[in-house]
Design a protein around this motif. Structure first.
Motif, PDB file in Angstrom:
ATOM      1  N   GLY A  68       2.661 -60.961  33.825  1.00 12.30           N
ATOM      2  CA  GLY A  68       1.259 -60.789  33.450  1.00 12.30           C
ATOM      3  C   GLY A  68       0.378 -60.221  34.545  1.00 12.30           C
ATOM      4  O   GLY A  68      -0.828 -60.037  34.343  1.00 12.30           O
ATOM      5  N   LYS A  69       0.944 -59.911  35.704  1.00 13.55           N
ATOM      6  CA  LYS A  69       0.133 -59.465  36.842  1.00 13.55           C
ATOM      7  C   LYS A  69      -0.448 -58.064  36.644  1.00 13.55           C
ATOM      8  O   LYS A  69      -1.411 -57.700  37.318  1.00 13.55           O
ATOM      9  CB  LYS A  69       0.965 -59.514  38.118  1.00 13.55           C
ATOM     10  CG  LYS A  69       1.336 -60.933  38.539  1.00 13.55           C
ATOM     11  CD  LYS A  69       2.221 -60.951  39.777  1.00 13.55           C
ATOM     12  CE  LYS A  69       2.555 -62.383  40.167  1.00 13.55           C
ATOM     13  NZ  LYS A  69       3.459 -62.441  41.360  1.00 13.55           N
ATOM     14  N   LEU A  70       0.126 -57.283  35.731  1.00 18.40           N
ATOM     15  CA  LEU A  70      -0.387 -55.929  35.482  1.00 18.40           C
ATOM     16  C   LEU A  70      -1.553 -55.917  34.509  1.00 18.40           C
ATOM     17  O   LEU A  70      -2.163 -54.865  34.300  1.00 18.40           O
ATOM     18  CB  LEU A  70       0.726 -55.024  34.940  1.00 18.40           C
ATOM     19  CG  LEU A  70       1.865 -54.678  35.904  1.00 18.40           C
ATOM     20  CD1 LEU A  70       2.897 -53.791  35.213  1.00 18.40           C
ATOM     21  CD2 LEU A  70       1.330 -53.990  37.162  1.00 18.40           C
ATOM     22  N   GLY A  71      -1.832 -57.045  33.915  1.00 23.01           N
ATOM     23  CA  GLY A  71      -2.884 -57.065  32.905  1.00 23.01           C
ATOM     24  C   GLY A  71      -2.393 -56.445  31.606  1.00 23.01           C
ATOM     25  O   GLY A  71      -1.213 -56.545  31.255  1.00 23.01           O
ATOM     26  N   GLU A  72      -3.288 -55.775  30.888  1.00 18.32           N
ATOM     27  CA  GLU A  72      -2.905 -55.120  29.642  1.00 18.32           C
ATOM     28  C   GLU A  72      -2.156 -53.818  29.960  1.00 18.32           C
ATOM     29  O   GLU A  72      -2.589 -53.031  30.803  1.00 18.32           O
ATOM     30  CB  GLU A  72      -4.144 -54.809  28.795  1.00 18.32           C
ATOM     31  CG  GLU A  72      -4.911 -56.044  28.345  1.00 18.32           C
ATOM     32  CD  GLU A  72      -4.092 -56.942  27.456  1.00 18.32           C
ATOM     33  OE1 GLU A  72      -3.327 -56.410  26.618  1.00 18.32           O
ATOM     34  OE2 GLU A  72      -4.190 -58.178  27.600  1.00 18.32           O
TER      35      GLU A  72
END
Length: 348
Positions: free
Chosen positions: A144-148
């Motif tokens: 989830g570190k990249l966001g969308e």
């Protein structure tokens, strides 16, 4: 579900070069999947010394009519896949087919329907679902570190400037031969796209099948860019992934195939392990607004996990690794790339 402790396995192969990639992983799994017979019409005795417990035959009926063989792998050119798979299913055999599964969506539907009618497994050998570089991308996305997600770019490039005349069907080109891997990885991650655009060319010899492609798969709010060329001297990163909060860049392709070609077998020390300098770089904005950079160690790939999945399906009743809907989506994307003159846009 099959009521036995291990499955006997047969190979159908018609290739100039011996296809040992699959066997290398199966030899580690002989307690569960025993390679009983290999159909080898060229009858090369030098191959047999490496597999003393396996029977080699020049008669395909020795595989098809052997009641002890439950599962057949088809490692033949793509244009033969449909007919051979159909024959195997008609003889009551579970089947795995080297990629691409077949040439057309019609053929794929017919094979799947026949297998389901007979209660048999049929599946393509989508081994690159277990590439280390692809597993690294999955790991980063799951964090989830990249966001969308915004975009994934995936490359399968070479530098092979020489190209002899080698006419053949579309299935003999790069889209079917290499593109199927890149497409299947995205379909496995995200499912069926909404549309696809294609730029498919023969850049070294216009009389040959394609040796260059760029295929974009469009999803609701992101896209995947899939590229391959035979004229790339300075390689791109294998994967480039952009999100709303960061980016991930991974150089270098999974090393399993190169190790096998060098005579290094699964189970050997360092087999398939990535070079440290090829580990991916993850740069992202943390919740407190700090910009962070992490080195992402490449997970160890293992193509043998395809066979583990087959074993689990046949003996434990688990779902297939490659679902029927994924098979059909993969083949439709391949086939429709040649529906119009390139470049083109197709709604799926």
């Amino acid at each position: 579900m099959c009521h036995y402790e291990k499955t006997n396995h047969g190979f159908l192969r018609i290739r100039k070069k011996y296809k040992s990639l699959s066997l290398a992983y199966l030899l580690e799994r002989q307690d569960r999947i025993f390679v009983k017979t290999i159909y080898n019409p060229r009858n090369k005795p030098e191959l047999e010394k490496n597999y003393p417990d396996t029977m080699f035959t020049t008669k395909v009926d020795d595989v098809l009519k052997d009641e002890e063989i439950d599962f057949i792998s088809i490692c033949t050119p793509a244009f033969t896949h449909y007919e051979l798979a159909k024959i195997c299913l008609e003889h009551g055999k579970n089947v795995m087919i080297e990629k691409p599964f077949c040439e057309t969506l019609r053929e794929a539907k017919e094979l799947i329907e026949l297998a389901n009618e007979k209660g048999l497994l049929i599946m393509p050998f989508q081994n690159r679902r277990f590439d280390g570089d692809y597993l690294a991308v999955k790991q980063v996305l799951d964090s989830g570190k990249l966001g969308e997600l915004i975009e994934i770019e995936s490359h399968f490039d070479y530098y092979r400037p020489d190209s002899n005349l080698n006419k053949g069907p579309n299935s003999a080109g790069a889209v079917y031969g290499l593109g199927i891997h890149l497409i299947d990885q995205m379909v496995a991650l995200f499912g069926r796209p909404q549309a696809a655009s294609y730029d498919i060319r023969s850049i070294r010899n216009p009389e040959n099948p394609d040796d260059y492609f760029e295929i974009n798969l469009f999803y609701s709010t992101w896209k995947t860019k899939l590229k391959s060329s035979s004229l790339v001297l300075t390689p791109y990163p294998k994967f480039i992934v952009h999100g709303t909060k960061g980016s991930f860049v991974k150089h270098g392709i999974d090393r399993q195939e190169k190790d096998l070609k060098a005579g290094i077998m699964p189970g050997a020390r360092l087999f398939g392990q990535d070079f440290t300098e090829h580990y991916g770089t993850l740069s992202y904005i943390a919740e407190d607004g700090t910009e962070l950079t992490e080195l992402v160690e490449t997970p160890l790939g293992d193509y043998g996990r395809v066979y583990d999945a087959v074993y689990d399906t046949l003996l434990l009743g688990k779902e297939k690794l490659v679902q029927d809907s994924e098979i059909l989506t993969d083949i439709e994307i391949l086939e429709r790339g040649f529906e119009k003159e390139s470049p083109s846009l197709i709604l799926l």
